[in-house]
Scaffold this motif. Structure first.
Motif, mmCIF file in Angstrom:
data_model
loop_
_atom_site.group_PDB
_atom_site.id
_atom_site.type_symbol
_atom_site.label_atom_id
_atom_site.label_comp_id
_atom_site.label_asym_id
_atom_site.label_seq_id
_atom_site.Cartn_x
_atom_site.Cartn_y
_atom_site.Cartn_z
ATOM 1 N N LYS A 1 17.188 111.216 24.527
ATOM 2 C CA LYS A 1 17.745 110.929 23.212
ATOM 3 C C LYS A 1 17.202 109.646 22.588
ATOM 4 C CE LYS A 1 22.312 112.889 24.391
ATOM 5 N NZ LYS A 1 23.752 112.523 24.544
ATOM 6 N N ALA A 2 16.926 108.631 23.418
ATOM 7 C CA ALA A 2 16.612 107.317 22.863
ATOM 8 C C ALA A 2 15.871 106.476 23.897
ATOM 9 C CB ALA A 2 17.893 106.601 22.428
ATOM 10 N N LEU A 3 15.293 105.371 23.417
ATOM 11 C CA LEU A 3 14.551 104.444 24.273
ATOM 12 C C LEU A 3 15.048 103.026 24.036
ATOM 13 C CD1 LEU A 3 12.006 104.017 26.184
ATOM 14 C CD2 LEU A 3 10.746 103.513 24.093
ATOM 15 N N VAL A 4 15.223 102.285 25.136
ATOM 16 C CA VAL A 4 15.563 100.862 25.068
ATOM 17 C C VAL A 4 14.415 100.074 25.702
ATOM 18 C CG1 VAL A 4 17.100 99.050 25.934
ATOM 19 C CG2 VAL A 4 18.070 101.187 25.080
ATOM 20 N N VAL A 5 13.951 99.023 25.025
ATOM 21 C CA VAL A 5 12.894 98.157 25.557
ATOM 22 C C VAL A 5 13.576 96.919 26.121
ATOM 23 C CG1 VAL A 5 10.704 97.017 25.086
ATOM 24 C CG2 VAL A 5 11.382 99.008 23.727
ATOM 25 N N TYR A 6 13.512 96.755 27.444
ATOM 26 C CA TYR A 6 14.349 95.745 28.127
ATOM 27 C C TYR A 6 13.744 95.423 29.480
ATOM 28 C CZ TYR A 6 18.354 94.306 31.096
ATOM 29 O OH TYR A 6 19.189 93.674 31.992
ATOM 30 N N ASN A 7 13.955 94.217 29.953
ATOM 31 C CA ASN A 7 13.653 93.884 31.341
ATOM 32 C C ASN A 7 14.542 92.733 31.779
ATOM 33 O OD1 ASN A 7 12.106 91.194 31.067
ATOM 34 N ND2 ASN A 7 11.018 92.539 29.643
ATOM 35 N N GLU A 8 14.584 92.472 33.059
ATOM 36 C CA GLU A 8 15.452 91.422 33.585
ATOM 37 C C GLU A 8 14.673 90.196 34.042
ATOM 38 O OE1 GLU A 8 17.936 93.556 36.378
ATOM 39 O OE2 GLU A 8 19.071 94.483 34.752
ATOM 40 N N GLY A 9 13.471 90.023 33.503
ATOM 41 C CA GLY A 9 12.720 88.800 33.759
ATOM 42 C C GLY A 9 13.372 87.624 33.055
ATOM 43 N N THR A 10 12.951 86.424 33.424
ATOM 44 C CA THR A 10 13.465 85.238 32.739
ATOM 45 C C THR A 10 13.165 85.315 31.253
ATOM 46 O OG1 THR A 10 13.102 83.930 34.742
ATOM 47 C CG2 THR A 10 13.374 82.723 32.686
ATOM 48 N N HIS A 11 11.995 85.894 30.929
ATOM 49 C CA HIS A 11 11.589 86.018 29.536
ATOM 50 C C HIS A 11 11.173 87.451 29.229
ATOM 51 C CE1 HIS A 11 11.872 81.730 29.037
ATOM 52 N NE2 HIS A 11 11.077 81.549 30.073
ATOM 53 N N PHE A 12 11.512 87.905 28.042
ATOM 54 C CA PHE A 12 11.212 89.273 27.614
ATOM 55 C C PHE A 12 9.712 89.542 27.667
ATOM 56 C CE2 PHE A 12 10.253 92.228 24.056
ATOM 57 C CZ PHE A 12 10.960 93.341 24.504
ATOM 58 N N SER A 13 8.921 88.678 27.036
ATOM 59 C CA SER A 13 7.463 88.818 27.099
ATOM 60 C C SER A 13 6.809 87.589 26.502
ATOM 61 C CB SER A 13 6.974 90.057 26.355
ATOM 62 O OG SER A 13 5.554 90.106 26.355
ATOM 63 N N ALA A 14 5.773 87.103 27.193
ATOM 64 C CA ALA A 14 4.993 85.978 26.669
ATOM 65 C C ALA A 14 3.909 86.450 25.712
ATOM 66 C CB ALA A 14 4.368 85.202 27.820
ATOM 67 N N GLY A 15 3.852 87.757 25.428
ATOM 68 C CA GLY A 15 2.879 88.280 24.478
ATOM 69 C C GLY A 15 1.652 88.851 25.155
ATOM 70 N N ALA A 16 0.574 88.957 24.416
ATOM 71 C CA ALA A 16 -0.663 89.540 24.943
ATOM 72 C C ALA A 16 -1.192 88.719 26.108
ATOM 73 C CB ALA A 16 -1.712 89.624 23.841
ATOM 74 N N ASN A 17 -1.852 89.380 27.017
ATOM 75 C CA ASN A 17 -2.426 88.737 28.198
ATOM 76 C C ASN A 17 -3.640 87.906 27.783
ATOM 77 O OD1 ASN A 17 -3.758 88.102 30.606
ATOM 78 N ND2 ASN A 17 -3.001 89.952 31.615
ATOM 79 N N LEU A 18 -3.446 86.586 27.605
ATOM 80 C CA LEU A 18 -4.528 85.723 27.137
ATOM 81 C C LEU A 18 -5.640 85.591 28.172
ATOM 82 C CD1 LEU A 18 -2.698 82.781 25.310
ATOM 83 C CD2 LEU A 18 -3.993 84.647 24.300
ATOM 84 N N GLY A 19 -5.263 85.631 29.449
ATOM 85 C CA GLY A 19 -6.279 85.552 30.486
ATOM 86 C C GLY A 19 -7.242 86.714 30.405
ATOM 87 N N LEU A 20 -6.701 87.881 30.120
ATOM 88 C CA LEU A 20 -7.543 89.074 29.966
ATOM 89 C C LEU A 20 -8.432 88.932 28.739
ATOM 90 C CD1 LEU A 20 -8.079 91.922 31.115
ATOM 91 C CD2 LEU A 20 -6.316 92.780 29.580
ATOM 92 N N ALA A 21 -7.888 88.396 27.660
ATOM 93 C CA ALA A 21 -8.670 88.184 26.441
ATOM 94 C C ALA A 21 -9.796 87.184 26.689
ATOM 95 C CB ALA A 21 -7.768 87.692 25.311
ATOM 96 N N LEU A 22 -9.505 86.124 27.442
ATOM 97 C CA LEU A 22 -10.527 85.120 27.746
ATOM 98 C C LEU A 22 -11.645 85.719 28.586
ATOM 99 C CD1 LEU A 22 -11.402 82.156 27.590
ATOM 100 C CD2 LEU A 22 -10.044 81.730 29.650
#
Length: 776
Positions: free
Chosen positions: A507-528
């Protein structure tokens, strides 16, 4: 839901704790009356309470989630305004820890309060029975201890103590309010000195301080041993004492020595080193003074961290810890306490004595080991509680070492022989009770944890960076699993798979996790890495793939609800902007921070923010006002200081929900998703009427002014121009609206142009190395 019976709160005492409690009540949207003694000097008798509110507006970390919350705080004084407690549905006393002064205040309160109004003390050391001595039956039935931890906004623990006289109805009202409205996790404590967290925490600190002096371990090494390897915040012990104040330690010691039994193990270790007395006398009381065990030496703009030598009492430049690396540094507790020499001895001295003390105190201070572990994790931010530590070492191992040292082995430790204190049975986490049997760890109604669901289920889909979980009732949870929950191609791939799976069977989707932080964003190391091997087509493919993945969520035939907590930065913010609704934890630090590393948002964040600001209440008509506001927020990499502040910045919509208690976040997000699913229709794609080149020129006038004043660097101007190009619609005709896809194409183009600039590379490298932005 919140307890509707508590509509206004009175807090008496505007010191650090009292004012902090008042601020958290206001953060929850509840009016609060803050009283203190009348000022002796000047015409304003409310100056003390008013000054406390003003001070909080300048305090970091901020007690208020948004300055607007101060409007809910009224101030007064107990001589003129105590009669106003009749208006209040809960009275919180947070004055000085002096029994006679508290009793005198209670006598006055009893004259004015409504019968049956809950009253609680924030005491951390005085037994409840002593506080209510001589009071009426109704007062005793309405009285309990609610011990908050400092700072009240950020520390999740509240220790709740009642007496045989306390009304069950009163307890239910207060417990519901502090849990659901104030967002605190309630741990029930016995009416014993120090309750749970400070009883064990003070013993732990004293053991750590004594051990460092006795074994010749430096403060740098002591904090390195007791910190990360044990799952303790990096402050360790000496850093923590500096944080709370060296001058507090003698008072805590005196209080516990006077109230604890003479045979309590704390009595044998309680001592104040002459060096600590000297530091306090000279004003070295920690961070609030001239320094403590650590101090910051300032020489002009240069700042050097110094540490004290415990033997000589002299300061030196803080040294890099010399603790051996390897298994001990990776959290292997047994390897840590078995290191050769003084480091292993110190680790065991702190850990072994602390877990033995905790085991000896159950059921004296708490009916269960769960209460003890929760109190230490919530009140001291430990990753593991004492009984979880024992499980990592092995109960038999701890018992053998205690016996070898001639120390008593607690009965509870003997009871666990050959077993663990926690186990998973039938998909349920269980704990060992004092009766020798295992019992399920119970959750309160409305608490849903992904970690619990994982005990009895497997992911629907999983890869190296994300997973999908069935959380019941036709709802699926998308969880990020990479380091800092960073986003990469694997996340985007799984989002694409999720869209098809949920559309077909759920029926539906929830975007969630139990880390200290939801997300630091794009993987900068991979971009570098991709930058260094000139893999620009792959990067552009990732940007395009992210745009497609986020659009797949936005236009899916089912509702998507974001449930963030902690940091949600860059791409982590952008996925939330594409959700149908958000149920956010109150402590949400969300923002589009790409400009700080020389880039611009390119997963649809620019367009989504423009669309939100265009529909913000009271936003002036025309294309320029929304563009200017989004440009201001994004170009400065503004991050919200709370979920309330996120609404002010447009990262959350006015109708998005806020959950105060993080343990309730997934449940409330799930309920929101189910409500949306009942008659769900996907949104229509927006069109953007943008101001074009003239609008860009207007934005750049402001940037040029900032540059001329030295507030923007040369490269800030370049990055700002790229952002302005996107937000104003590029070089197109300002009369002709542009589509969402055209907006995304502009984002991609300007993102890739900035990525090809060596100055962006320098910013990314600096951010990865230092965690701080480079101003080039």
């Amino acid at each position: 839901m919140a307890d509707a019976s508590i509509k206004k709160v009175c807090v008496i005492g505007s010191g650090v704790m009292g004012s902090g409690i008042a601020a958290q009540v206001a953060n929850a949207g509840i009016p609060v009356l803050l009283l203190d003694i009348p000022a002796k000097d000047g015409p304003n008798r409310n100056a003390i309470a008013e000054g406390a509110v003003a001070k909080m507006l300048k305090t970091e970390p901020a007690p208020f989630m948004t300055p607007a919350a101060t409007k809910l705080v009224e101030t007064g004084n107990i001589d003129d305004d105590l009669g106003r407690i009749f208006e209040c549905d809960w009275i919180v006393e947070a004055i000085i820890e002096n029994l006679d002064i508290k009793r005198s205040l209670y006598a006055k309160i009893e004259v004015h309060r409504k019968a049956g109004t809950p009253i609680s003390s924030n005491t951390s050391s005085i037994p409840l029975a002593m506080l209510t001595e001589g009071r009426s039956d109704d007062f005793k039935a309405s009285f309990l201890i609610t011990h908050f931890f400092n700072p009240p906004r950020y520390m999740r623990l509240i220790e709740l103590v009642t007496s045989p006289h306390t009304s069950e109805e009163i307890v239910e009202h207060v417990e519901t309010f502090v849990d659901r409205t104030l967002g605190k996790s309630v741990v029930w404590c016995k009416d014993t000195p120090g309750f749970i967290a400070n009883r064990i925490g003070t013993y732990w600190i004293q053991t750590g301080v004594n051990g460092a002096f006795d074994l010749g371990v430096s403060v740098e090494d002591a904090d390195a041993i007791v910190g990360k390897p044990m799952g303790v915040p990096k402050t360790g012990i000496f850093g923590l004492v500096d944080l709370v104040g060296l001058d507090l330690q003698p008072h805590l010691m005196a209080s516990l020595q006077s109230t604890l039994p003479k045979d309590d193990p704390y009595q044998a270790i309680a001592r104040i080193e002459p060096l600590i007395d000297k530091l306090i006398a000279e004003g070295y009381t920690g961070r609030k003074g001239k320094g403590g065990f650590f101090r910051m030496n300032k020489d002009g703009a240069k700042r050097t961290l110094e540490a004290i030598d415990l033997a000589s009492g002299e300061y030196h430049v803080a040294a890099k810890p010399s603790v051996p690396s390897g298994a001990a540094a990776k959290g292997d507790l047994k390897a840590l306490v078995e290191m050769d020499g003084k480091y292993g001895k110190y680790a065991w001295t702190v850990l072994g004595n602390t877990v033995a003390y905790a085991a000896a105190l159950v059921p004296e201070i708490s009916d269960t080991i769960v209460g003890v572990d929760d109190a230490m994790k919530l009140g001291y931010n430990w990753k593991f509680g004492p009984f979880e530590w024992i499980d990592k070492l092995g109960a038999d191992y701890v018992a053998r070492r205690l016996e070898a040292e001639g120390k008593p082995v607690p009965e509870l430790l003997k009871l666990a022989s050959g077993r663990t204190f926690y186990r998973v049975e039938g998909g349920k986490r269980q704990y060992l009770g004092t009766d020798g049997a295992y019992h399920d760890v119970e959750r309160a109604e409305g608490v849903l944890l992904l970690s619990d669901l994982k005990l009895s289920s497997k992911p629907l889909i999983k890869n190296s960076s994300a997973a999908l979980w069935d959380i019941g009732d036709g709802v699926v949870c998308l969880e990020f699993t990479g380091k800092m929950n960073a986003l990469d191609g694997e996340v985007m791939k799984l989002i694409g798979q999720a869209a098809g799976l949920v559309a077909k069977d759920y029926k539906a989707l929830v975007v969630y996790n139990e880390g200290t932080h939801f997300s630091a964003g794009a993987n900068l190391g991979l971009a570098l890495f991709a930058y260094n091997i000139a893999a620009f087509p792959e990067i552009e493919q990732l940007i395009g793939g992210g745009q497609l993945a986020y659009k797949a969520l936005k236009y899916a035939p089912f509702p998507v609800v974001g449930a963030p907590a902690g940091m949600a930065l860059g791409g982590g913010c952008e996925i939330l902007l594409h959700c149908d609704a958000i149920q956010a934890h109150a402590e949400l630090y969300v923002g589009l921070v790409e400009c700080g590393v020389g880039l611009i948002p390119a997963w649809g964040g620019c367009g989504e923010m423009l669309d939100r600001w265009k529909h913000m209440p009271k936003m002036p008509k025309g294309p320029m006002p929304a563009v200017a506001k989004v440009f201001e927020i994004v170009s400065t990499a503004t991050v919200s200081k709370s979920a309330a502040n996120a609404k002010e910045l447009g990262f959350l919509r006015p109708a998005d929900g806020v959950t105060m208690n993080r343990d309730r976040l997934l449940y409330e997000a799930k309920q929101k998703a189910l409500a949306l699913a009942e008659d769900y229709k996907a949104p229509e794609p927006p069109d953007f009427t943008l101001p074009g080149p003239a609008g860009k020129a207007a934005l750049m006038l402001a940037v040029t002014d900032f540059h001329n004043r030295g507030l923007a660097t040369d490269y800030d101007v370049v990055v700002s121009e790229a952002l302005a190009t996107v937000l104003t619609g590029g070089d197109g005709d300002p009369v002709q609206p542009i589509t969402e896809n055209e907006m995304l194409a502009l984002e991609r183009k300007e993102f890739m142009a900035r990525l090809n600039d060596p100055r962006t590379l320098a910013r990314i490298e600096t951010m990865l190395e230092t965690g701080k932005p480079l101003r080039n």
